[in-house]
Design a protein around this motif. Structure first.
Motif, PDB file in Angstrom:
ATOM      1  N   TYR A 257      40.596  21.761  56.065  1.00  0.00           N
ATOM      2  CA  TYR A 257      41.656  21.627  55.142  1.00  0.00           C
ATOM      3  C   TYR A 257      41.228  21.944  53.735  1.00  0.00           C
ATOM      4  O   TYR A 257      41.990  22.446  52.795  1.00  0.00           O
ATOM      5  N   GLU A 258      40.050  21.469  53.354  1.00  0.00           N
ATOM      6  CA  GLU A 258      39.514  21.714  51.995  1.00  0.00           C
ATOM      7  C   GLU A 258      39.130  23.183  51.731  1.00  0.00           C
ATOM      8  O   GLU A 258      39.529  23.558  50.687  1.00  0.00           O
ATOM      9  N   LEU A 259      38.703  23.892  52.795  1.00  0.00           N
ATOM     10  CA  LEU A 259      38.463  25.526  52.712  1.00  0.00           C
ATOM     11  C   LEU A 259      39.986  26.164  52.545  1.00  0.00           C
ATOM     12  O   LEU A 259      40.135  26.837  51.675  1.00  0.00           O
ATOM     13  N   ALA A 260      40.824  25.789  53.329  1.00  0.00           N
ATOM     14  CA  ALA A 260      41.983  26.302  53.289  1.00  0.00           C
ATOM     15  C   ALA A 260      42.723  26.222  51.866  1.00  0.00           C
ATOM     16  O   ALA A 260      43.440  27.226  51.325  1.00  0.00           O
ATOM     17  N   PHE A 261      42.683  25.012  51.240  1.00  0.00           N
ATOM     18  CA  PHE A 261      42.988  24.878  49.931  1.00  0.00           C
ATOM     19  C   PHE A 261      42.263  25.697  48.849  1.00  0.00           C
ATOM     20  O   PHE A 261      42.982  26.249  47.906  1.00  0.00           O
ATOM     21  N   ARG A 262      41.129  25.947  49.049  1.00  0.00           N
ATOM     22  CA  ARG A 262      40.372  26.785  48.208  1.00  0.00           C
ATOM     23  C   ARG A 262      40.569  28.163  48.431  1.00  0.00           C
ATOM     24  O   ARG A 262      40.666  28.970  47.345  1.00  0.00           O
ATOM     25  N   MET A 263      40.930  28.493  49.517  1.00  0.00           N
ATOM     26  CA  MET A 263      41.499  29.906  49.684  1.00  0.00           C
ATOM     27  C   MET A 263      42.752  30.412  49.265  1.00  0.00           C
ATOM     28  O   MET A 263      42.860  31.573  49.188  1.00  0.00           O
ATOM     29  N   GLN A 264      43.482  29.481  48.793  1.00  0.00           N
ATOM     30  CA  GLN A 264      44.758  29.955  48.269  1.00  0.00           C
ATOM     31  C   GLN A 264      44.597  30.531  46.865  1.00  0.00           C
ATOM     32  O   GLN A 264      45.340  31.415  46.548  1.00  0.00           O
ATOM     33  N   THR A 265      43.667  30.176  46.383  1.00  0.00           N
ATOM     34  CA  THR A 265      43.336  31.220  45.082  1.00  0.00           C
ATOM     35  C   THR A 265      42.224  32.061  45.161  1.00  0.00           C
ATOM     36  O   THR A 265      42.295  33.258  44.694  1.00  0.00           O
ATOM     37  N   ALA A 266      41.307  32.004  46.190  1.00  0.00           N
ATOM     38  CA  ALA A 266      40.361  33.107  46.339  1.00  0.00           C
ATOM     39  C   ALA A 266      40.810  34.245  47.230  1.00  0.00           C
ATOM     40  O   ALA A 266      40.537  35.546  46.744  1.00  0.00           O
ATOM     41  N   VAL A 267      41.899  34.146  48.098  1.00  0.00           N
ATOM     42  CA  VAL A 267      42.081  35.157  49.141  1.00  0.00           C
ATOM     43  C   VAL A 267      43.112  36.334  48.241  1.00  0.00           C
ATOM     44  O   VAL A 267      42.939  37.337  48.788  1.00  0.00           O
ATOM     45  N   PRO A 268      44.174  35.949  47.763  1.00  0.00           N
ATOM     46  CA  PRO A 268      45.218  36.772  47.378  1.00  0.00           C
ATOM     47  C   PRO A 268      44.280  37.933  46.305  1.00  0.00           C
ATOM     48  O   PRO A 268      44.541  38.999  46.454  1.00  0.00           O
ATOM     49  N   GLY A 269      43.470  37.502  45.439  1.00  0.00           N
ATOM     50  CA  GLY A 269      42.929  38.494  44.732  1.00  0.00           C
ATOM     51  C   GLY A 269      42.066  39.282  45.393  1.00  0.00           C
ATOM     52  O   GLY A 269      41.701  40.640  45.225  1.00  0.00           O
ATOM     53  N   LEU A 270      41.294  38.758  46.403  1.00  0.00           N
ATOM     54  CA  LEU A 270      40.268  39.398  47.392  1.00  0.00           C
ATOM     55  C   LEU A 270      41.091  40.660  48.078  1.00  0.00           C
ATOM     56  O   LEU A 270      40.681  41.548  48.294  1.00  0.00           O
ATOM     57  N   MET A 271      42.340  40.291  48.610  1.00  0.00           N
ATOM     58  CA  MET A 271      42.953  41.334  49.516  1.00  0.00           C
ATOM     59  C   MET A 271      43.709  42.233  48.487  1.00  0.00           C
ATOM     60  O   MET A 271      44.273  43.026  49.157  1.00  0.00           O
ATOM     61  N   ASP A 272      43.750  42.258  47.124  1.00  0.00           N
ATOM     62  CA  ASP A 272      44.421  42.887  46.352  1.00  0.00           C
ATOM     63  C   ASP A 272      43.570  44.224  45.962  1.00  0.00           C
ATOM     64  O   ASP A 272      42.778  44.445  45.160  1.00  0.00           O
ATOM     65  N   LEU A 273      43.856  45.315  46.927  1.00  0.00           N
ATOM     66  CA  LEU A 273      42.791  46.697  46.693  1.00  0.00           C
ATOM     67  C   LEU A 273      43.416  47.514  45.337  1.00  0.00           C
ATOM     68  O   LEU A 273      42.671  48.353  44.894  1.00  0.00           O
ATOM     69  N   SER A 274      44.451  47.205  44.650  1.00  0.00           N
ATOM     70  CA  SER A 274      44.743  47.896  43.698  1.00  0.00           C
ATOM     71  C   SER A 274      43.977  47.393  42.507  1.00  0.00           C
ATOM     72  O   SER A 274      43.825  48.335  41.550  1.00  0.00           O
ATOM     73  N   GLN A 275      43.038  46.544  42.694  1.00  0.00           N
ATOM     74  CA  GLN A 275      42.052  46.333  41.595  1.00  0.00           C
ATOM     75  C   GLN A 275      40.925  47.269  41.384  1.00  0.00           C
ATOM     76  O   GLN A 275      40.082  47.359  40.730  1.00  0.00           O
ATOM     77  N   GLU A 276      40.709  47.935  42.618  1.00  0.00           N
ATOM     78  CA  GLU A 276      39.696  49.043  42.859  1.00  0.00           C
ATOM     79  C   GLU A 276      40.051  50.143  42.137  1.00  0.00           C
ATOM     80  O   GLU A 276      41.186  50.545  41.751  1.00  0.00           O
ATOM     81  N   THR A 277      38.979  50.809  41.399  1.00  0.00           N
ATOM     82  CA  THR A 277      39.130  52.128  40.996  1.00  0.00           C
ATOM     83  C   THR A 277      39.786  53.105  41.687  1.00  0.00           C
ATOM     84  O   THR A 277      39.779  53.146  43.029  1.00  0.00           O
ATOM     85  N   ARG A 278      40.460  54.140  41.246  1.00  0.00           N
ATOM     86  CA  ARG A 278      40.904  55.460  41.983  1.00  0.00           C
ATOM     87  C   ARG A 278      40.069  55.976  42.553  1.00  0.00           C
ATOM     88  O   ARG A 278      40.118  56.332  43.682  1.00  0.00           O
ATOM     89  N   GLY A 279      38.881  56.406  42.011  1.00  0.00           N
ATOM     90  CA  GLY A 279      37.578  57.138  42.621  1.00  0.00           C
ATOM     91  C   GLY A 279      37.215  56.120  44.064  1.00  0.00           C
ATOM     92  O   GLY A 279      36.872  56.828  45.130  1.00  0.00           O
ATOM     93  N   THR A 280      37.268  54.790  43.947  1.00  0.00           N
ATOM     94  CA  THR A 280      36.562  54.208  45.129  1.00  0.00           C
ATOM     95  C   THR A 280      37.868  54.284  46.235  1.00  0.00           C
ATOM     96  O   THR A 280      37.503  54.479  47.285  1.00  0.00           O
TER      97      THR A 280
END
Length: 367
Positions: free
Chosen positions: A197-220
């Protein structure tokens, strides 16, 4: 294995020759018992001179980083039990997966993400979630599948009308009740539920940014062949690097569609075109970020393919083959440019240093 990393010139010489005493039922179905040469050219690469098929042009550039194991074998030529053995060491359900053992033995490096994450391209593999299950270990050690479309983790997002502060209050109250129950009955699964339960609550903020590949450079993105708008194996390789650098202990990528019972000359290159570049890019990326020496990259499948023809010569294929197949390892303390084991002239049986799945697991756990 005879079309990828285990070069067998004798197959070319004996192409079409029926082997004396060959068992036509050596695979899962029925083969012709006749030798089938590889339709692909092999070439030596790096200072080590490793033989690698032309269908892996990018991985071949890392030949001196890779230790090849040619003599693996397993107990089942049926996908589901073979996948269970590959992941847990047993051909039946109920035992912890290798990733769960790593989580159990080494713990987590991240407070906001699971220790063990699974990414799947294509259909869910035979065996389903049992492949990354915790077996008889506490369920906190099971793999967590991240989806690459929609919400990465089901039910982690807040439902309509519930904001983060309200969800936090709910979680706090549930945890208090669970701790009260734990103090009375001492069931370790309650402690696991609290942690989840506690991990799932923390994942709410950690996971969306992690999965957003648009943050990577075009070269990457270009080096991996990744497209943030379209799920792919390339995206999953890049996500693997993002997970590793954020402290996830084990990242397991499953890629479906390697079961080439026919048309191997066209179907296998189609798969390697989708995987060769991203895997090579992952190795390069890990090295550039100083992570390769502490990250073990393991590549392989649940079994190999028969050196004999399956189907007709117009669209030749290969059947399942449990008696000999190849794996390779890179990074994580591996001595690159090395070869372990050897198969016979046709790639049918191990001829030197047979490596059972448990041996492979022991090596990975040791590293």
């Amino acid at each position: 294995q005879v079309d990828t990393f285990d070069y067998k010139p004798q197959l070319r010489k004996r192409n079409g020759e029926k082997l004396d005493g060959a068992d036509p039922k050596t695979g899962f179905f029925t083969t012709s018992g006749k030798c089938l040469k590889s339709p692909f050219k092999f070439k030596q690469h790096g200072e080590s001179g490793a033989w690698i098929s032309e269908i892996f042009p990018n991985i071949s550039r890392h030949a001196d980083d890779i230790a090849f194991i040619y003599s693996c074998f397993s107990r089942s030529n049926n996908h589901t039990p073979a996948m269970l053995e590959l992941n847990s060491g047993f051909i039946r359900q109920g035992f912890p997966s290798l990733g769960s053992w790593l989580s159990y033995g080494l713990g987590s490096l991240s407070r906001d993400l699971p220790a063990y994450v699974v990414l799947v391209t294509g259909l869910t593999p035979g065996g389903g979630s049992s492949l990354w299950g915790n077996g008889f270990l506490p369920s906190v050690h099971q793999g967590v599948r991240f989806r690459t479309k929609g919400d990465p983790v089901l039910y982690a997002s807040n439902p309509a009308g519930v904001d983060r502060s309200a969800r936090g209050r709910i979680i706090d109250d549930v945890v208090r009740l669970n701790r009260l129950r734990l103090s009375r009955v001492g069931d370790p699964e309650i402690a696991t539920r609290i942690a989840n339960y506690e991990l799932a609550f923390r994942m709410q903020t950690a996971v969306p940014g992690l999965m957003d590949l648009s943050q990577e450079t075009r070269g990457t993105l270009e080096s991996y062949g990744a497209d943030p708008a379209k799920p792919s194996f390339a995206n999953n390789c890049l996500l693997a690097r993002r997970l590793i650098e954020r402290g996830v202990r084990v990242v397991q990528l499953f890629d479906q569609g390697w079961d080439h019972h026919g048309g191997i000359g066209t179907s296998l290159p189609r798969k390697t075109r989708a995987t060769d570049g991203p895997i090579a890019a992952l190795i390069t990326d890990l090295r550039q970020r100083g992570l390769l020496d502490e990250t073990l990259v393991v590549f392989g499948a649940e079994f190999g393919r028969t050196p004999m023809l399956q189907g007709d010569r117009a669209t030749p294929g290969r059947d399942h083959h449990k008696d000999a197949f190849s794996y390779w390892l890179a990074g994580g303390g591996v001595r690159g440019g090395r070869v372990v084991g050897k198969t016979d002239d046709l790639g049918y049986y191990p001829a030197e240093d047979p490596i059972e799945i448990h041996d492979l697991h022991a090596t990975i756990l040791h590293l």
